[in-house]
Design a protein around this motif. Structure first.
Motif, PDB file in Angstrom:
ATOM      1  N   GLU A 104     139.506  -2.984  17.423  1.00 32.18           N
ATOM      2  CA  GLU A 104     138.839  -2.358  18.567  1.00 32.18           C
ATOM      3  C   GLU A 104     137.328  -2.352  18.375  1.00 32.18           C
ATOM      4  O   GLU A 104     136.566  -2.596  19.315  1.00 32.18           O
ATOM      5  N   ALA A 105     136.894  -2.091  17.150  1.00 30.38           N
ATOM      6  CA  ALA A 105     135.450  -2.047  16.881  1.00 30.38           C
ATOM      7  C   ALA A 105     134.789  -3.387  17.165  1.00 30.38           C
ATOM      8  O   ALA A 105     133.680  -3.444  17.718  1.00 30.38           O
ATOM      9  N   ALA A 106     135.458  -4.498  16.795  1.00 32.03           N
ATOM     10  CA  ALA A 106     134.883  -5.826  17.022  1.00 32.03           C
ATOM     11  C   ALA A 106     134.776  -6.132  18.506  1.00 32.03           C
ATOM     12  O   ALA A 106     133.783  -6.711  18.960  1.00 32.03           O
ATOM     13  N   VAL A 107     135.787  -5.741  19.276  1.00 32.69           N
ATOM     14  CA  VAL A 107     135.740  -5.976  20.721  1.00 32.69           C
ATOM     15  C   VAL A 107     134.651  -5.130  21.357  1.00 32.69           C
ATOM     16  O   VAL A 107     133.867  -5.620  22.192  1.00 32.69           O
ATOM     17  N   ARG A 108     134.583  -3.863  20.984  1.00 31.25           N
ATOM     18  CA  ARG A 108     133.560  -2.991  21.569  1.00 31.25           C
ATOM     19  C   ARG A 108     132.151  -3.508  21.261  1.00 31.25           C
ATOM     20  O   ARG A 108     131.274  -3.513  22.125  1.00 31.25           O
ATOM     21  N   LEU A 109     131.950  -3.953  20.034  1.00 32.08           N
ATOM     22  CA  LEU A 109     130.638  -4.462  19.667  1.00 32.08           C
ATOM     23  C   LEU A 109     130.334  -5.760  20.399  1.00 32.08           C
ATOM     24  O   LEU A 109     129.241  -5.943  20.947  1.00 32.08           O
ATOM     25  N   GLY A 110     131.292  -6.677  20.452  1.00 28.01           N
ATOM     26  CA  GLY A 110     131.067  -7.976  21.072  1.00 28.01           C
ATOM     27  C   GLY A 110     130.843  -7.910  22.568  1.00 28.01           C
ATOM     28  O   GLY A 110     130.206  -8.799  23.137  1.00 28.01           O
TER      29      GLY A 110
END
Length: 439
Positions: free
Chosen positions: A343-349
């Motif tokens: 989830e963190a990678a999607v939110r950041l990207g």
């Protein structure tokens, strides 16, 4: 331009491999008060249907397929037309489309996966991965002399590559000597047709491999100081080389193993298998208001092996497949209960990753931020992420509200028709009607 040439400057500054208009209308999603009750009206997309009917009935395009979905629910599909004008085989959710720059968000999310894996970091200097990009030289004047140069004041970073702020150029954007230098170096990642139309589309021949592309690019001057200007570029293609060095796997293999296979994207390729040509649409060039075959399916350049996998504009995909990619994004990395990304990678990207002080004002991304290969909404429109392609495709995800939407058709240049803006506008109009119905 006179008769005998494609309308507008083909792949011109505003017409090339991009989706600049898409979130200008799509951002209006943030102002609509629709919620859970609106889901009861899903499937009612009269404005989107009217758009598809209009273009196909007028034979402006051979087909249009729209795919719209809520969160993890099965999508609504609106399909009109045939695989090619004059043929009978209908276009649908499993037809194949050249998605061009809709490849960029996929490459961007692949990069985010390696950041998640601690193989890369957002502000890591590119030269740590590709040493040839140390000590870069920069044009003193944008699109000016390629001998009147100055040293780069800071290193290119992964963030810069994701957001088109690395100072790299694009042969479909730049003018003058730097454009010619890019073409001579084979820094022209993309393909359009087997037909001899290089002069029309402003392309040279691509370098013979991703390694050669990166090495040749490193010898060219930058068009702007890194981290100072948004300028559409080959940076997502260069990230393909970064991904394979950081992962230890060929770029296309990494995409298949980490994204396509886990997502069930079984119809997404850099080269269309010969056995799948029956699903491939024909791409058209709009000349004097008429669509003429530019890349016929059975003679398509996408049946040939590309010089290398173009991470900025190289994929062919189906509406079903691309919807699964968007479904994963609105699921914050999950699809069907299966986690593909954190989830963190999607939110950041999907957040605004532009370097401090860089604005998109005066560009075709004006009014927005930029994330991992795609435009992002700001303020009330935060959470909206997407991009479009040179042959009329467009797709976006509204992560805050759980909406995913994409439209597929095939014509070039993309500016011949206003579809990049018209599709999101039609979606917004239908959402407004849903919101009114629930009020």
């Amino acid at each position: 331009m006179g008769s005998g040439t494609f309308e507008t400057a083909a792949l011109s500054r505003r017409a090339m491999l991009r989706g600049g208009a898409l979130l200008g209308a799509g951002a209006a999603l943030g102002t609509l008060p629709f919620g859970r009750a609106a889901l009861a009206h899903a499937g009612h997309w009269p404005s989107v249907i009217a758009l598809a009917d209009e273009y196909v009935a007028a034979r402006k395009v051979a087909n249009m397929v729209a795919v719209l979905g809520w969160r993890q629910r099965a999508p609504d599909v609106i399909a009109r037309g045939t695989l090619a004008i004059g043929q009978t085989a209908p276009a649908g959710i499993d037809s194949l489309y050249r998605i061009y720059s809709m490849t960029k968000p996929i490459t961007g999310m692949a990069t985010m996966m390696l950041i998640e894996d601690d193989r890369l970091s957002l502000d890591q200097p590119l030269a740590e991965i590709l040493p040839a990009f140390a000590d870069m030289q920069v044009q003193k004047t944008y699109d000016g002399s390629i001998t009147d140069l100055e040293p780069a004041e800071q290193p290119i970073t992964i963030r810069h590559l994701l957001t088109h702020t690395a100072g790299l150029g694009y042969s479909i954007i730049q003018k003058g000597p730097i454009k010619a230098a890019y073409e001579r170096a084979g820094a022209v990642p993309g393909q359009v047709t087997r037909l001899p139309l290089g002069a029309v589309f402003g392309r040279g021949d691509p370098a013979p491999s991703l390694t050669a592309f990166a090495d040749n690019l490193a010898r060219l001057p930058l068009v702007a100081q890194p981290g100072t200007r948004w300028s559409y570029s080959v940076s997502l293609d260069l990230l393909g080389r970064v991904i394979e060095v950081a992962s230890g796997k060929p770029f296309d293999v990494f995409l298949k193993e980490r994204l396509f296979d886990p997502l069930g994207m079984t119809s997404t390729w850099f080269r269309v298998p010969q056995g799948e040509v029956g699903r491939l649409t024909t791409n058209y060039g709009v000349m004097n208001g008429r669509p003429l075959p530019l890349d016929p399916a059975r003679a398509s350049v996408f049946l040939d092996a590309p010089a290398f996998p173009f991470g900025g504009a190289g994929l062919v995909s189906s509406p079903r497949d691309y919807d699964r990619f968007l479904q994963m994004l609105v699921g914050y990395g999950q699809i069907g209960g299966k986690r593909v990304m954190s989830e963190a990678a999607v939110r950041l990207g999907t957040s605004n990753l532009l370097p401090e002080g860089v604005s998109t004002k005066g560009t075709f991304a004006e009014g927005s931020g930029f994330g991992a290969g795609g435009r992002v909404g700001l303020g009330e429109q935060a959470g909206t992420f997407g991009w479009g392609g040179a042959a009329g495709t467009v797709g976006f995800a509204d992560l805050r509200r759980g909406l995913r939407a994409a439209l597929f058709t095939q014509y070039m240049p993309s500016e011949a028709y206003p579809i990049h803006g018209a599709f999101p506008a039609a979606v917004v109009k239908d959402l407004a009607a849903m919101a009114k119905a629930q009020a």
